[in-house]
Design a protein around this motif. Sequence first.
Motif, PDB file in Angstrom:
ATOM      1  N   HIS A 152       0.825  -1.217   0.000  1.00  0.00           N
ATOM      2  CA  HIS A 152       0.000   0.000   0.000  1.00  0.00           C
ATOM      3  C   HIS A 152       0.857   1.265   0.000  1.00  0.00           C
ATOM      4  CE1 HIS A 152       0.932   0.892   4.197  1.00  0.00           C
ATOM      5  NE2 HIS A 152       0.765  -0.395   4.471  1.00  0.00           N
ATOM      6  N   SER A 187      -2.330   4.790   3.869  1.00  0.00           N
ATOM      7  CA  SER A 187      -3.263   3.715   3.537  1.00  0.00           C
ATOM      8  C   SER A 187      -2.906   2.458   4.325  1.00  0.00           C
ATOM      9  CB  SER A 187      -3.211   3.458   2.027  1.00  0.00           C
ATOM     10  OG  SER A 187      -4.190   2.521   1.639  1.00  0.00           O
ATOM     11  N   ASN A 232      -6.786  -1.140   0.966  1.00  0.00           N
ATOM     12  CA  ASN A 232      -6.853  -0.506  -0.344  1.00  0.00           C
ATOM     13  C   ASN A 232      -6.808  -1.521  -1.480  1.00  0.00           C
ATOM     14  OD1 ASN A 232      -7.132   2.431  -0.426  1.00  0.00           O
ATOM     15  ND2 ASN A 232      -5.739   2.303  -2.170  1.00  0.00           N
ATOM     16  N   ARG A 277     -10.408  11.147  -0.163  1.00  0.00           N
ATOM     17  CA  ARG A 277     -10.394   9.893  -0.922  1.00  0.00           C
ATOM     18  C   ARG A 277     -11.122  10.031  -2.259  1.00  0.00           C
ATOM     19  NH1 ARG A 277      -6.261   7.937  -0.127  1.00  0.00           N
ATOM     20  NH2 ARG A 277      -6.960   6.180  -1.388  1.00  0.00           N
ATOM     21  N   ASP A 325     -16.656   1.398   2.766  1.00  0.00           N
ATOM     22  CA  ASP A 325     -15.282   1.729   2.392  1.00  0.00           C
ATOM     23  C   ASP A 325     -14.724   2.794   3.332  1.00  0.00           C
ATOM     24  OD1 ASP A 325     -15.127   0.038   0.156  1.00  0.00           O
ATOM     25  OD2 ASP A 325     -15.973   1.556  -1.174  1.00  0.00           O
ATOM     26  N   ILE A 356     -11.472   2.573   5.755  1.00  0.00           N
ATOM     27  CA  ILE A 356     -10.339   3.457   5.473  1.00  0.00           C
ATOM     28  C   ILE A 356      -9.994   4.277   6.720  1.00  0.00           C
ATOM     29  CG2 ILE A 356      -9.645   5.520   4.180  1.00  0.00           C
ATOM     30  CD1 ILE A 356     -11.310   4.336   1.811  1.00  0.00           C
ATOM     31  N   ASP A 394      -5.655   6.786  -7.043  1.00  0.00           N
ATOM     32  CA  ASP A 394      -6.017   5.559  -6.336  1.00  0.00           C
ATOM     33  C   ASP A 394      -6.444   4.509  -7.354  1.00  0.00           C
ATOM     34  OD1 ASP A 394      -6.940   3.520  -4.762  1.00  0.00           O
ATOM     35  OD2 ASP A 394      -8.228   4.762  -3.507  1.00  0.00           O
ATOM     36  N   PHE A 423      -7.917   0.666  -5.974  1.00  0.00           N
ATOM     37  CA  PHE A 423      -9.357   0.597  -5.749  1.00  0.00           C
ATOM     38  C   PHE A 423     -10.133   1.117  -6.951  1.00  0.00           C
ATOM     39  CE2 PHE A 423     -13.052   3.139  -3.909  1.00  0.00           C
ATOM     40  CZ  PHE A 423     -13.952   2.092  -4.020  1.00  0.00           C
TER      41      PHE A 423
END
Length: 311
Positions: A43, A47, A51, A182, A196, A200, A287, A290
């Motif tokens: 990661h 994070s 992830n 995010r 999520d 997170i 990102d 994801f």
Amino acid sequence: MRDWWQATFPQGRQSLTIIDANGYPVQIAYGEKGVGIPLLLVHGLGSWSYNWRHCVEPLSQHFRVICFDAKGYGFSDKPMYPERSDHQIIEMQRVINALCNEPPVIVAESLGALVSLGLAQAYPKLVKALVVVNVPIFPESLPHWGMLLLSQIPFELAQTIDSLRLTYLFAPLFKEVMAVERRSVLYDPSILTAEDLDWICYPFTQLPGTIAKAAQEVQIAAREIEHLQANKPNLISKIQSALGLIKCPTLILWGEQDSWYPYSDGKKLRDRIPNSKLEIIPNCGHDASFGAASVVTAAVLKFLQDIVPRD
């Protein structure tokens, strides 16, 4: 809320003790699924293993997938002492030695990808193949206002925030701020669910030390970038200058809409690493693990099909 580790890995969350770069024993949280050649999912900054949530299952059908939280992140220990800039490289090498009976494939994102490049240079025999995603290899500054804020917070203040459990007390507000952050790195922000966001934020709101260690890591990154721009000794330029030493098969993936680091950096990186390939991922922000999980997974499997034999 269901236990993500238990739902994702047959043995749930496991714990490994390594000696860190400072010479102290620390607990590293990890999960694994599948059999065969080990494949590490690494990661990025701020994070943790979550992830990679959408990549574990499809990759585990072909490999022994291992997700681990680096020291200071997620569910791993968060010791409160100064860190050297290359500590993650040293500690990742020790995780690999402890968990892998053969050189693994490494799939890494953002800061984790930069660390993995350094690992492939320092310990070339430990890496079978390398996939790096959206790497901060040619940074000019910290890419996000939240990082800039954390880089200015004295470590003692961050520790106080942790000790007073302020992120726990103000968890709803913290989640709202994190949601904005995010969504800003996703091409399609609507895919971020409430579950999520809960996961997170979990280490930050529930596990003391997370904020302080995140601030410390951001401050290390800020110092490294500052030294890079001032032509002072730094880890980033050291990794840059040794890119030609990476001999393992390397795939570079870059989100076309990455607002943190432009995909032109990926082209420069490809030109410096022998035997490397570059793929630009459309409709993808920073990102990618994801936001473009299925595309990343497919690219990894295609890249490895002629390199690594698998079941």
